[in-house]
Design a protein around this motif. Structure first.
Motif, PDB file in Angstrom:
ATOM      1  N   PHE A 181      -9.410  -1.351   2.910  1.00  0.00           N
ATOM      2  CA  PHE A 181      -8.120  -0.833   2.459  1.00  0.00           C
ATOM      3  C   PHE A 181      -8.248   0.602   1.962  1.00  0.00           C
ATOM      4  O   PHE A 181      -7.398   1.453   2.255  1.00  0.00           O
ATOM      5  N   ASP A 182      -9.291   0.894   1.217  1.00  0.00           N
ATOM      6  CA  ASP A 182      -9.487   2.248   0.706  1.00  0.00           C
ATOM      7  C   ASP A 182      -9.656   3.259   1.831  1.00  0.00           C
ATOM      8  O   ASP A 182      -9.125   4.377   1.787  1.00  0.00           O
ATOM      9  N   TRP A 185      -6.330   3.822   3.537  1.00  0.00           N
ATOM     10  CA  TRP A 185      -5.505   4.676   2.662  1.00  0.00           C
ATOM     11  C   TRP A 185      -5.910   6.138   2.835  1.00  0.00           C
ATOM     12  O   TRP A 185      -5.063   7.025   2.924  1.00  0.00           O
ATOM     13  N   ARG A 186      -7.211   6.402   2.912  1.00  0.00           N
ATOM     14  CA  ARG A 186      -7.701   7.782   3.037  1.00  0.00           C
ATOM     15  C   ARG A 186      -7.266   8.433   4.339  1.00  0.00           C
ATOM     16  O   ARG A 186      -6.877   9.614   4.350  1.00  0.00           O
ATOM     17  N   HIS A 236      -4.574  -1.383  -3.814  1.00  0.00           N
ATOM     18  CA  HIS A 236      -5.213  -0.249  -3.130  1.00  0.00           C
ATOM     19  C   HIS A 236      -4.211   0.792  -2.649  1.00  0.00           C
ATOM     20  O   HIS A 236      -4.474   1.535  -1.702  1.00  0.00           O
ATOM     21  N   GLY A 237      -3.055   0.847  -3.304  1.00  0.00           N
ATOM     22  CA  GLY A 237      -2.138   1.957  -3.096  1.00  0.00           C
ATOM     23  C   GLY A 237      -1.119   1.784  -2.002  1.00  0.00           C
ATOM     24  O   GLY A 237      -0.602   2.777  -1.479  1.00  0.00           O
ATOM     25  N   PHE A 238      -0.778   0.530  -1.649  1.00  0.00           N
ATOM     26  CA  PHE A 238       0.183   0.288  -0.578  1.00  0.00           C
ATOM     27  C   PHE A 238       1.417  -0.442  -1.102  1.00  0.00           C
ATOM     28  O   PHE A 238       1.326  -1.297  -1.986  1.00  0.00           O
ATOM     29  N   LYS A 281       1.590   3.564   2.785  1.00  0.00           N
ATOM     30  CA  LYS A 281       0.782   4.303   1.808  1.00  0.00           C
ATOM     31  C   LYS A 281       1.726   4.933   0.798  1.00  0.00           C
ATOM     32  O   LYS A 281       2.587   5.736   1.139  1.00  0.00           O
ATOM     33  N   ASP A 282       1.562   4.539  -0.448  1.00  0.00           N
ATOM     34  CA  ASP A 282       2.429   5.031  -1.512  1.00  0.00           C
ATOM     35  C   ASP A 282       2.148   6.506  -1.757  1.00  0.00           C
ATOM     36  O   ASP A 282       1.043   6.862  -2.196  1.00  0.00           O
ATOM     37  N   SER A 285       0.757   7.297  -5.193  1.00  0.00           N
ATOM     38  CA  SER A 285      -0.430   6.595  -5.677  1.00  0.00           C
ATOM     39  C   SER A 285      -1.689   7.391  -5.369  1.00  0.00           C
ATOM     40  O   SER A 285      -1.850   7.936  -4.284  1.00  0.00           O
ATOM     41  N   LYS A 287      -4.502   5.635  -6.214  1.00  0.00           N
ATOM     42  CA  LYS A 287      -5.338   4.433  -6.341  1.00  0.00           C
ATOM     43  C   LYS A 287      -6.109   4.485  -7.649  1.00  0.00           C
ATOM     44  O   LYS A 287      -7.202   3.991  -7.754  1.00  0.00           O
TER      45      LYS A 287
END
Length: 287
Positions: A181-182, A185-186, A236-238, A281-282, A285, A287
């Motif tokens: 997930f990280d 997100w990246r 994880h920022g979603f 992806k927020d 955020s 994370k």
């Protein structure tokens, strides 16, 4: 459409280890299913179901060999059709009309790359990642898609490379879905989308068959419910934007006059055998 799920039994040289829950960090588990395919535990902290002890990543990757490639090549058209049904279900093709520079799409666990090829022929900029090197080589040779042979982490894409990331029956195979997930997100643009399809261990079939459920197989290290996938995504920022499930009774388990209404019913109530979560992806955020 029906086919046997690929699963490779652990080899004699494989090692395994007990792990803490990658979602909440707990080391407190209760037995869930114990079968000849594996031992699944339920985390008492967050309810995530996982194999524990768990085979090491290097051993897991060795399972995706020539035998796996043969399975993927034999079923590639069926898998493409299933993925397209899932994407249509979430309304993905409404994004066909966005600006061309935003049509960046990464298919992780893309096998021979049929989905990326399909999208590129529709004007997208799709790429793939595939740990089975035979499948990646075949796709790079035969289809209109660029596939990286290896893991997502090994591909090392630049930050914010893609507007869309897609996985179909991938996250349940990973030793560290939290780190996955990280990394997604990246590589996603702010506001980009992660389209994640995976078996639903809280669905009708899982409840009915328990340890005999068709997704309780050796290669599935994690079995997510709607609740546990939603929680890991949020941590994880979603943002969860949409959820669909499908599949009430597997083909061949019941006559059509029973299967059809059950399939419709589980879709309405979110009890399907497979789920697809649309995660954004927020932008706010870190994370």
């Amino acid at each position: 459409m029906s086919f046997k799920t690929f699963s490779k039994r652990p080899g004699e040289s494989e090692s395994s280890t007990f792990i803490d829950c990658p979602s909440c960090g707990s080391s407190d588990f209760s037995p869930h299913w114990d079968t000849d395919q594996g031992q699944w535990q339920r985390c008492r902290g967050c309810s995530l179901v996982l194999q524990n002890p768990q085979p090491l990543q290097d051993h897991i990757l060795e399972r995706y060999d020539g035998e796996y490639f043969s399975y993927e090549a034999e079923n590639e058209q069926a898998f493409l059709e299933l993925m397209l049904l899932g994407l249509k279900d979430i309304g993905f093709f409404r994004w066909d009309s966005i600006d061309d520079e935003r049509k960046t799409f990464l298919d992780i666990g893309c096998a021979t790359g049929r989905l990326g090829d399909y999208l590129n022929n529709r004007g997208w900029k799709a790429r793939g990642v595939e740990v089975c090197r035979e499948a990646a080589a075949f796709g790079n040779l035969h289809y209109n898609v660029n596939i990286f042979p290896g893991t997502l982490e090994e591909a090392d894409f630049p930050d914010e490379s893609f507007r869309f990331v897609h996985t179909s029956h991938v996250i349940e195979h990973l030793n560290r879905p939290d780190q996955f997930f990280d990394e997604i997100w990246r590589i996603l643009e702010p506001g980009g989308y992660f389209l994640c399809a995976t078996p639903n261990c809280d669905g009708f079939q899982a409840r009915l068959f328990q340890g005999r459920w068709r997704s309780a197989i050796a290669d599935h290290l994690f079995l997510f419910s709607i609740k546990t996938l939603r929680q890991m995504a949020s941590d994880h920022g979603f943002l969860v934007k949409e959820l669909k499930t499908w599949g009430g009774i597997g083909a061949g388990y019941a006559p059509g006059w029973i299967k059809r209404p059950v399939d419709r019913l589980v879709k309405v109530f979110g009890w399907g055998d497979v789920m697809m979560m649309v995660l954004q992806k927020d932008p706010d955020s870190s994370k």
